[in-house]
Scaffold this motif. Sequence first.
Motif, PDB file in Angstrom:
ATOM      1  N   GLY A 150       0.791  -1.278  -0.376  1.00 45.52           N
ATOM      2  CA  GLY A 150      -0.510   0.354  -0.109  1.00 45.52           C
ATOM      3  C   GLY A 150       0.771   1.391   0.262  1.00 45.52           C
ATOM      4  N   GLU A 153       2.518   1.830  -3.279  1.00 41.83           N
ATOM      5  CA  GLU A 153       1.283   2.287  -4.271  1.00 41.83           C
ATOM      6  C   GLU A 153       1.048   3.944  -4.282  1.00 41.83           C
ATOM      7  N   ILE A 202      -4.968   1.994   1.908  1.00 45.03           N
ATOM      8  CA  ILE A 202      -4.489   1.614   0.234  1.00 45.03           C
ATOM      9  C   ILE A 202      -3.718  -0.186   0.655  1.00 45.03           C
ATOM     10  N   ALA A 207      -7.411  -7.554  -6.375  1.00 46.99           N
ATOM     11  CA  ALA A 207      -7.210  -6.996  -7.453  1.00 46.99           C
ATOM     12  C   ALA A 207      -8.717  -6.730  -7.954  1.00 46.99           C
ATOM     13  N   VAL A 378      -9.306   0.256  -0.530  1.00 51.36           N
ATOM     14  CA  VAL A 378      -9.321  -0.331  -1.327  1.00 51.36           C
ATOM     15  C   VAL A 378      -7.916  -0.827  -1.784  1.00 51.36           C
ATOM     16  N   PHE A 379      -8.159  -2.194  -2.207  1.00 49.08           N
ATOM     17  CA  PHE A 379      -7.080  -3.409  -2.724  1.00 49.08           C
ATOM     18  C   PHE A 379      -5.695  -2.576  -3.063  1.00 49.08           C
ATOM     19  N   THR A 380      -4.822  -4.091  -2.765  1.00 48.71           N
ATOM     20  CA  THR A 380      -2.769  -3.684  -2.727  1.00 48.71           C
ATOM     21  C   THR A 380      -3.213  -4.565  -4.430  1.00 48.71           C
ATOM     22  N   ASP A 396      -1.023  -6.307 -10.703  1.00 46.10           N
ATOM     23  CA  ASP A 396      -2.231  -6.053  -9.682  1.00 46.10           C
ATOM     24  C   ASP A 396      -1.649  -5.084  -8.443  1.00 46.10           C
ATOM     25  N   ALA A 400      -3.008  -1.430  -9.176  1.00 42.50           N
ATOM     26  CA  ALA A 400      -3.411  -0.694  -7.420  1.00 42.50           C
ATOM     27  C   ALA A 400      -3.065   1.133  -7.623  1.00 42.50           C
ATOM     28  N   THR A 403      -5.342   2.351  -9.984  1.00 45.33           N
ATOM     29  CA  THR A 403      -7.017   3.074  -9.303  1.00 45.33           C
ATOM     30  C   THR A 403      -6.341   4.505  -8.855  1.00 45.33           C
TER      31      THR A 403
END
Length: 416
Positions: A150, A153, A202, A207, A378-380, A396, A400, A403
């Motif tokens: 996270g 990202e 995050i 995903a 939110v996805f990592t 993925d 992220a 996104t």
Amino acid sequence: MKPIERRLFLDRFLNYVKFDTQSSEESETYPSTEKQKELGRYLVKELTEMGLQDVEMDEHGYVFATLPANVDYPVPTIGLIAHMDTSPEVSGANVKPIIHENYQGGDIVLPGDPEQVLKPETDKALKECIGQDIITSDGTTLLGADNKAGIAEIMGALQYLIENPDIKHGKIRVAFTVDEEVGTGTKYFDVKKFGADYAYTIDGESAGEIEDETFCADTAKITIKGVNVHPGYAKGKLINGIKIAAEIIERLPKDSMSPETTEGREGYLHPHAIKGGVELTEIIFLVRDFTVEGLKEKEEFLQKLCDEMNKKYAPASATLTVEESYRNMKYKIDEDPKVVEYAIEAVKRAGLQPKQGLIRGGTDGARLSYMGLLTPNVFTGGHNFHSKKEWICIRDMEKAVETIVHLANIWAEKSK
């Protein structure tokens, strides 16, 4: 928009995981381990070099920074949050990340401990990563994708926005927190000082996932006061608190209402710890459900057990006390659903199918939502968190980052 390049996030991630930032449940300091601040100081240096403003690490170990808006009209300030600590459950020292290039299916044996094997038949997400590059540890430690993925990202998205000023965004506030894994990540978090109108952790997994629900959580304690006398002269006098505790635990449902028998939206009543002796015994229960009503039902069940023990074993006693831990953030987020709607739109723009999910646990976002800062998750792209089999797919991670970039742009776009 231009493709997300790996240089924005991958080298950062491979570097961050080498910092041992494991938090501690036994510590009485904050943060619980001083070594978390080592990564914090490094992130302060990186953020400063990137040109962000208001960069600081405060006395609690939180790292903050600001990316100014590049539009001249009002846009809500968005917060991006990730935590620096790793789980106390598995060592995070001397992490040796390994990139398994062009995964073609089959088992992945981790070389540092050949007993640690990723198997697609039990780890279904692996099947969605055929042909992709996957990162694991060597099997002797966790990887640290929770939550250094996270962090990487967020950093990658910030760098992308700086390098591509044509992508419009409002003011973005960044926070990297400590001690999330031991449940105190927001203990000293000053929402007013942070200054965000909405935020996102995050810190998710697969995903495309956006999580806007958590458990409601209480901690229940049953305190049992037995009657203790010399065991040699105890007939008709001694009442053993340990045995009363054992009877209470034995009366718990065998096929339901426990972590090992529930999934999805099912809650549980989990005897988490027990301590004491004949005269005084305590049982600590974790009570979890997605509704407050579900919590109360489980706590009423415990109270009924106490009442029965009190009647059966008087003058010994069993007393129930309940302490609130956190509440399902959906109760708050539903008051202003656009914070989730914009995240779902960002996932779609990144070319993924959004999956609105729930967390069988809690997040910093749950507490922040009740502190006035709505904060879905939110996805990592990571999987198998808190274990030596933790892994993440580089594709993925790229999604992220994409996104997050879209999310920043959507808030600006919707504010015109």
